[in-house]
Design a protein around this motif. Structure first.
Motif, PDB file in Angstrom:
ATOM      1  N   ASP A 143       0.836  -1.212   0.000  1.00 19.58           N
ATOM      2  CA  ASP A 143       0.000   0.000   0.000  1.00 19.58           C
ATOM      3  C   ASP A 143       0.869   1.259   0.000  1.00 19.58           C
ATOM      4  O   ASP A 143       1.738   1.413   0.856  1.00 19.58           O
ATOM      5  CB  ASP A 143      -0.885  -0.036   1.261  1.00 19.58           C
ATOM      6  CG  ASP A 143      -2.044   0.949   1.174  1.00 19.58           C
ATOM      7  OD1 ASP A 143      -1.871   2.035   0.577  1.00 19.58           O
ATOM      8  OD2 ASP A 143      -3.119   0.626   1.711  1.00 19.58           O
ATOM      9  N   ILE A 144       0.623   2.175  -0.946  1.00 17.77           N
ATOM     10  CA  ILE A 144       1.452   3.390  -0.993  1.00 17.77           C
ATOM     11  C   ILE A 144       1.190   4.309   0.198  1.00 17.77           C
ATOM     12  O   ILE A 144       1.999   5.171   0.505  1.00 17.77           O
ATOM     13  CB  ILE A 144       1.281   4.209  -2.299  1.00 17.77           C
ATOM     14  CG1 ILE A 144      -0.194   4.547  -2.546  1.00 17.77           C
ATOM     15  CG2 ILE A 144       1.878   3.486  -3.481  1.00 17.77           C
ATOM     16  CD1 ILE A 144      -0.369   5.658  -3.563  1.00 17.77           C
ATOM     17  N   SER A 340       8.540   8.407  -4.008  1.00 17.54           N
ATOM     18  CA  SER A 340       9.286   7.181  -3.708  1.00 17.54           C
ATOM     19  C   SER A 340       8.397   5.954  -3.666  1.00 17.54           C
ATOM     20  O   SER A 340       8.798   4.932  -3.110  1.00 17.54           O
ATOM     21  CB  SER A 340      10.020   7.326  -2.377  1.00 17.54           C
ATOM     22  OG  SER A 340       9.096   7.421  -1.323  1.00 17.54           O
ATOM     23  N   SER A 341       7.210   6.060  -4.231  1.00 15.19           N
ATOM     24  CA  SER A 341       6.291   4.928  -4.221  1.00 15.19           C
ATOM     25  C   SER A 341       6.057   4.510  -2.770  1.00 15.19           C
ATOM     26  O   SER A 341       5.884   5.361  -1.906  1.00 15.19           O
ATOM     27  CB  SER A 341       6.883   3.852  -5.114  1.00 15.19           C
ATOM     28  OG  SER A 341       6.100   2.711  -5.176  1.00 15.19           O
ATOM     29  N   MET A 342       6.107   3.260  -2.464  1.00 17.90           N
ATOM     30  CA  MET A 342       5.805   2.800  -1.091  1.00 17.90           C
ATOM     31  C   MET A 342       7.053   2.807  -0.201  1.00 17.90           C
ATOM     32  O   MET A 342       8.161   2.945  -0.687  1.00 17.90           O
ATOM     33  CB  MET A 342       5.281   1.384  -1.159  1.00 17.90           C
ATOM     34  CG  MET A 342       6.250   0.496  -1.921  1.00 17.90           C
ATOM     35  SD  MET A 342       6.126  -1.271  -1.648  1.00 17.90           S
ATOM     36  CE  MET A 342       6.893  -1.489  -0.094  1.00 17.90           C
ATOM     37  N   PRO A 344       9.395   0.624   2.741  1.00 16.63           N
ATOM     38  CA  PRO A 344       9.648  -0.760   3.146  1.00 16.63           C
ATOM     39  C   PRO A 344       8.728  -1.151   4.306  1.00 16.63           C
ATOM     40  O   PRO A 344       8.493  -0.340   5.199  1.00 16.63           O
ATOM     41  CB  PRO A 344      11.105  -0.739   3.603  1.00 16.63           C
ATOM     42  CG  PRO A 344      11.716   0.428   2.920  1.00 16.63           C
ATOM     43  CD  PRO A 344      10.616   1.441   2.798  1.00 16.63           C
TER      44      PRO A 344
ATOM     45  N   GLU B 178      11.914   6.972  -6.912  1.00 15.81           N
ATOM     46  CA  GLU B 178      12.578   8.169  -6.370  1.00 15.81           C
ATOM     47  C   GLU B 178      13.671   8.643  -7.326  1.00 15.81           C
ATOM     48  O   GLU B 178      13.846   9.845  -7.523  1.00 15.81           O
ATOM     49  CB  GLU B 178      13.179   7.905  -4.979  1.00 15.81           C
ATOM     50  CG  GLU B 178      13.792   9.169  -4.397  1.00 15.81           C
ATOM     51  CD  GLU B 178      14.249   9.036  -2.946  1.00 15.81           C
ATOM     52  OE1 GLU B 178      15.099   8.186  -2.656  1.00 15.81           O
ATOM     53  OE2 GLU B 178      13.746   9.807  -2.105  1.00 15.81           O
ATOM     54  N   GLY B 317       9.970  -4.652  -2.833  1.00 13.54           N
ATOM     55  CA  GLY B 317       9.795  -4.296  -1.429  1.00 13.54           C
ATOM     56  C   GLY B 317      11.081  -3.839  -0.760  1.00 13.54           C
ATOM     57  O   GLY B 317      11.045  -3.197   0.277  1.00 13.54           O
TER      58      GLY B 317
END
Ligand SMILES: Cc1ncc(COP(=O)(O)O)c(C=O)c1O
Ligand SMILES: Cc1ncc(COP(=O)(O)O)c(C=O)c1O
Lengths: 477, 477
Positions: A143-144, A340-342, A344, B178, B317
């Motif tokens: 999930d972002i 940066s998207s999601m 960690p 990013e 991930g």
């Protein structure tokens, strides 16, 4: 710990948590000895210790009293130029960042918390367990907005600062730095003006620079924060788009804005219909209990974007931050995804569990206690060794403190000289959009060992004295 | 694996690695039987398998030949409007992102690699070991450019794509997203125009939107990539600041620009004195061996900003990406710091070790083999089940493929319908700045199990047929 040390600790806690208030008379030596079942000399030893720490003072024939906290040598109220300016200082900031991890001696420079406490163990265990037993959890896209489990726990946590949030009101970020950067971009267009405290955290100022905005530095009081009067004048005069503040345990000044001034600041933003970006990254390690309310807690129309992270309360390397973006949620989600998207997931899940199982509360309780003692100790050694015209902030939370030296001393030159002997600090100009505060600097006091700190401060003091006009005058005689 | 399967695998590898080229005559059945010490019928069985996979064809009386790869049903060359446009489609992208992880059936939607391979084990072990034995390494602030150990390994790795880099030329980022976002901001000012392929990855287009830029979509060929001719016309006509391309294993089209066209593109950028942002995120899982060169490999004056990550070759991930920013290094470092400060160190260290110890090379070799077979299988089932007017890309790397349906079919409506039965894909409009490619969509083929994929594609095919004009015409009779 010896008996007298235990007793001193007990008394110190009572004073720090305002059970005994400033100026209060403390129990007599006899009374305490009876109450705790210890000898008279043990109590006397404990009181001597507290006297040395400047927490209590003996008044002849009357007994022991809680000291008035000495805040008379506070730094001056800042007087930045009252017009919007481009942020400079990137090279100076980079110079400091590149120095990360290279200090041999005591780390006085970076706003790095103490991470040696055993209260962090449950968190580290969870992290190791996740890596070992559920590696696949850490591999996929997720999930972002961040892990739902963490957002749930954050809703519980922020009740302490007066907020009522829903998991959907939160966006997890890569530390507080990403939170700030995203929020700044979400509330402004290139060319806009943002009002900030003076001094201010360099990371937020550089984010203002990168977003092609101008910074309007507002005079700031070392105890009460951004001047609302000066801010209002600025709002009248300039088309300011947002106010950016760190009102609780401010970096670098350490003050916490009184609650009524926080509310007034919110009202001011409301009447000029602009956004507030509130950086609360040190809020949970305030020495006040219960912790101070956020400006966000007064927010009725979603104009406050609350930013924080676990970098100061737990560990910066985890890079877990978050935003409660209010009415800017959609824009914030967009910019966060793009940036940066999601994030960690392991650190998120580990922190969620740390909160859920009570480890976080325990940890920050311990940290608050340590940091408060370490602050007192640092203030004491500064007083003992720095020139008498030194001004020092009185942080009521966090682990950083601001020093103002004689105006003729240049902290950039000082830092260069100090680096050679392995002592480091963050020079004042980093905290200004345009390189002011040349005679100021920030010190970190998260290190637990008193001796190490004392030695580093003594070294620093010696070099400061070399730069001091009195020494120079003497030499030229 | 039975004998004939082993033999078929062997032959398949020889064909895929161009030991036998298209149109070549293959060894006779007798010859192979002798050579491998197996029975005639085993060889016949192996050839039958390869025939079924459309890799070889039997010619009466002449024996077996390597098939011409059938690329006759490729998607058409795109014809976007030739003017700079604001990027829209955020809601559609968000809708898809929010759907991450919720698919019950086969994941055809997200560009997620296969992460079940045992070749990932050494990496997972390192991650678990680091968490367990060196937890403190993961707690502190660290170098904002990323771990030096990883940057060293990246220099070694990128030799394969023709680059000669120094660790100081690299900046580690939180994934390729990013990297792209930082680079886009580093080479432009708000209001500028960026030229992009059409279709293009939605993440880069949304980054263009968030940076207040305009996108100029350039006609793009499904085999050779961005049209250099159209690009030159655009450069003549508009003040374009940068070219943004994914020239190797393009997302979503799968093509790799021929090397000479890559070089021409670089020369074009040079003659117009503009920057190239090169997204190479799929480069290491190209089916060509050695892997194709990057545009960066032709870069003599530092105008190419190469972006990549381990999200497609290893696992998204982990969020480990990087930039080789050329002459834009200082600006890139600033924006990277501002965006999210440093990246978590454990994933960086783990990947560095994975590369150093050869695990990465082994892993991507395996992945390339798998993906190539899975592509062939997907092409085959699409051919068998989709309407005959379907056009399909022929990816020469990665694990995604582009489908163009009859122009009357709306992929947004299609995806809504399909979601109800647990089948998902990425609809075409996401890949356009302004919602074109309504009859297109992208499919993922990283799933190893043939049966699962076949079932999902059959379900999808059935629904596509419901939307097909022929079916609609029949019904209305
Ligand atoms: C006031 C303030 N905000 C934000 C940050 C950045 O925090 P993080 O490490 O979570 O990005 C810092 C760190 O120094 C800080 O002092
Ligand atoms: C072409 C392209 N670039 C960049 C990305 C983003 O990669 P990461 O997950 O490393 O941020 C993707 C992911 O889908 C992609 O397909």
């Amino acid at each position: 710990m010896t008996l007298y040390q235990k007793l001193a600790k007990r008394l110190r806690e009572h004073i720090q948590h305002d059970f005994y208030k400033q100026g209060d008379k403390l129990p007599s030596v006899r009374q305490l000895a009876q109450e705790h079942g210890v000898s008279i000399s043990t109590v006397q030893e404990a009181y001597r210790q507290l006297e040395q720490d400047q927490l209590v003072e003996a008044k002849p024939k009357s007994g022991y009293f809680v000291c008035q906290r000495k805040k008379d040598n506070l730094p001056s109220v800042s007087r930045p130029p009252q017009r919007p300016l481009e942020v400079s200082q990137w090279e100076e900031v980079l110079n400091m960042l590149m120095n990360r991890g290279s200090t041999k001696g005591l780390q006085l420079q970076h706003a790095m918390p103490d991470m040696t406490s055993s209260t962090l163990k449950p968190l580290l265990k969870t992290l190791a367990d996740l890596s070992k037993h559920k590696p696949e959890l850490g591999l996929s896209y997720a999930d972002i907005r961040g892990s739902e489990e963490l957002r749930n726990q954050l809703c519980r946590l922020t009740v302490a600062s007066g907020c009522q949030l829903h998991p959907d009101d939160l966006v997890i970020t890569s530390g507080c730095q990403e939170a700030l950067s995203v929020c700044i971009r979400a509330v402004s267009e290139p060319g806009d003006i943002v009002a900030i405290e003076s001094p201010s955290f360099y990371g937020s100022m550089q984010a203002i620079k990168a977003a092609n905005l101008k910074a309007m530095e507002i005079p700031t009081h070392p105890e009460t924060g951004i001047s609302l009067e000066a801010l209002e004048l600025a709002l009248d005069q300039w088309p300011i788009k947002a106010i950016f503040v760190t009102p609780t345990c401010n970096n670098p000044m350490g003050y916490t804005m009184p609650e009524d001034r926080k509310e007034q600041l919110y009202k001011l933003a409301q009447s000029y219909d602009i956004a507030i970006i509130e950086d609360d990254v040190y809020g949970d390690i305030s020495f006040q209990f219960p912790r101070p309310k956020t400006i966000k807690s007064f927010d009725t129309d979603g104009r406050v974007l609350l930013c924080s992270s676990f970098s100061k309360s737990v560990a910066p390397g985890l890079r877990v931050g978050w935003i409660a973006p209010g009415r800017y949620r959609d824009k914030v989600t967009h910019i966060k995804y793009v940036s940066s998207s999601m994030c960690p997931v392991f650190p998120q899940l580990a922190i969620a569990k740390f909160i859920r199982q009570g480890g976080y509360r325990k940890h920050i309780r311990q940290m608050r206690q340590n940091y408060e003692q370490q602050r007192d100790h640092l203030l004491q050694v500064i007083k003992a060794h720095f020139p008498s015209d030194t001004r020092v902030s009185f942080p009521d939370g966090s682990f950083i403190l601001w020093v103002e030296l004689n105006p003729s001393i240049d902290s950039i030159k000082l830092v260069e000289r100090c680096r050679k002997v392995g002592v480091d600090f963050a020079p004042g100009p980093l905290f200004s959009a345009t390189g002011k505060f040349r005679n100021g600097f920030r010190l970190n006091y998260s290190e637990q060992t008193m001796e190490k700190r004392e030695n580093a401060i003594k070294t620093l003091a010696k070099i400061i004295r070399e730069f001091h006009p009195e020494t120079i005058a003497q030499k030229s005689l």
